[in-house]
Enzyme design. Sequence first.
Site, mmCIF file in Angstrom:
data_model
loop_
_atom_site.group_PDB
_atom_site.id
_atom_site.type_symbol
_atom_site.label_atom_id
_atom_site.label_comp_id
_atom_site.label_asym_id
_atom_site.label_seq_id
_atom_site.Cartn_x
_atom_site.Cartn_y
_atom_site.Cartn_z
ATOM 1 N N ASN A 1 0.866 -1.181 0.000
ATOM 2 C CA ASN A 1 0.000 0.000 0.000
ATOM 3 C C ASN A 1 0.905 1.235 0.000
ATOM 4 O OD1 ASN A 1 -1.775 2.072 0.479
ATOM 5 N ND2 ASN A 1 -2.385 1.384 2.530
ATOM 6 N N TRP A 2 0.965 1.897 -1.145
ATOM 7 C CA TRP A 2 1.871 3.049 -1.266
ATOM 8 C C TRP A 2 1.306 4.316 -0.615
ATOM 9 C CZ3 TRP A 2 5.206 3.685 -6.291
ATOM 10 C CH2 TRP A 2 6.061 2.582 -6.389
ATOM 11 N N LYS A 3 0.038 4.289 -0.235
ATOM 12 C CA LYS A 3 -0.606 5.482 0.332
ATOM 13 C C LYS A 3 -0.363 6.676 -0.620
ATOM 14 C CE LYS A 3 -0.134 3.268 4.762
ATOM 15 N NZ LYS A 3 0.016 3.356 6.208
ATOM 16 N N HIS B 1 -9.343 1.179 5.084
ATOM 17 C CA HIS B 1 -8.062 1.356 5.772
ATOM 18 C C HIS B 1 -8.266 2.290 6.971
ATOM 19 C CE1 HIS B 1 -3.945 2.541 6.611
ATOM 20 N NE2 HIS B 1 -3.577 1.447 5.973
ATOM 21 N N GLU C 1 -6.672 4.716 7.986
ATOM 22 C CA GLU C 1 -6.500 6.139 7.663
ATOM 23 C C GLU C 1 -7.775 6.699 7.022
ATOM 24 O OE1 GLU C 1 -2.820 5.577 5.553
ATOM 25 O OE2 GLU C 1 -1.879 5.059 7.458
ATOM 26 N N GLY D 1 3.058 2.318 10.732
ATOM 27 C CA GLY D 1 4.042 3.384 10.560
ATOM 28 C C GLY D 1 4.807 3.732 11.820
ATOM 29 N N SER E 1 3.878 -2.196 10.217
ATOM 30 C CA SER E 1 5.335 -2.264 10.363
ATOM 31 C C SER E 1 5.918 -3.628 9.969
ATOM 32 C CB SER E 1 5.754 -1.890 11.793
ATOM 33 O OG SER E 1 5.353 -0.562 12.075
ATOM 34 N N GLY F 1 3.003 -1.132 4.241
ATOM 35 C CA GLY F 1 3.057 0.285 3.916
ATOM 36 C C GLY F 1 4.472 0.709 3.556
ATOM 37 N N GLY F 2 5.154 1.312 4.514
ATOM 38 C CA GLY F 2 6.474 1.901 4.269
ATOM 39 C C GLY F 2 7.457 0.987 3.549
HETATM 40 P P1 13P Z 1 3.358 0.354 7.616
HETATM 41 O O1 13P Z 1 3.810 -0.956 7.014
HETATM 42 O O2 13P Z 1 4.090 1.534 7.119
HETATM 43 O O3 13P Z 1 3.290 0.257 9.109
HETATM 44 O O4 13P Z 1 1.836 0.573 7.122
HETATM 45 C C1 13P Z 1 0.917 -0.445 7.226
HETATM 46 C C2 13P Z 1 -0.294 -0.078 6.469
HETATM 47 O O5 13P Z 1 -1.010 0.833 6.836
HETATM 48 C C3 13P Z 1 -0.588 -0.828 5.241
HETATM 49 O O6 13P Z 1 -1.875 -0.595 4.788
#
Ligand code: 13P
Length: 245
Positions: free
Chosen positions: A9-11, A93, A95, A169, A208, A229-230
Amino acid sequence: MRRTLIAGNWKSNGRKAGLETFLEVLGGGLASASAEILICPPYVYLSKAVALAPEGVSIGAQNCSVEQEGAFTGEVTAGMLADCEVGAVILGHSERRELFSESSELVASKVKRANTEGLMAIVCVGESLEEREKGLAEAVVLEQVRQSLQGVGDASGIVLAYEPVWAIGTGKTASAEDAQNMHAAIRRCLREQYAEQADGIRILYGGSVKGGNAAELFAKPDIDGALVGGASLDAKEFLQIIAAG
Ligand code: 13P
């Protein structure tokens, strides 16, 4: 029985040039990968990603409209995603739930749209730190699962993602044991609604996930992959997670 799915997920990160390089490096490192791989860049890069995706990599979106079509300025519909050969969409999600006030009821309506268009829907659930500290984590998560799938009759296009909000994150991961316990609880909950299909539904862990902790998580019986994510922004790190899958 359940093929591991590793989704990035690149956000709201990344640029065109970086996407090209990323997919090239990813493609070069997949020879022995057994997991299914999905990359979810921002909307505007989806068509480019579809065009450049190496063999074995699918492309997904991070959201879609609840509406079918019409005067909804700025919204992108599930039908448009399918039309652009996007195969999946992340829904609910944390967010989106927190920053854009999306309710589980709204998520359920979006899941139905995704289903209708033949998109895989990755439905995200997860508790906050406060809820976990109060001992409410499981109750909160299972309520989100029930409400986010309310009225969704067929689960063949559904993937769940358990993402504890406090682990996103932050560099803090749920222990593999805690994650497994929650995944097992989610699967028991899915059996109430999908007696026949529940054992085939994949439940991803997110929060994470890195090259260094993926193998321990994937070793658990109900952890069927990761929503990353990251670490999905760096092709080499992402390949390490894929290698653990
Ligand atoms: P991180 O891997 O950066 O913690 O993010 C997880 C996430 O929100 C994936 O959708």
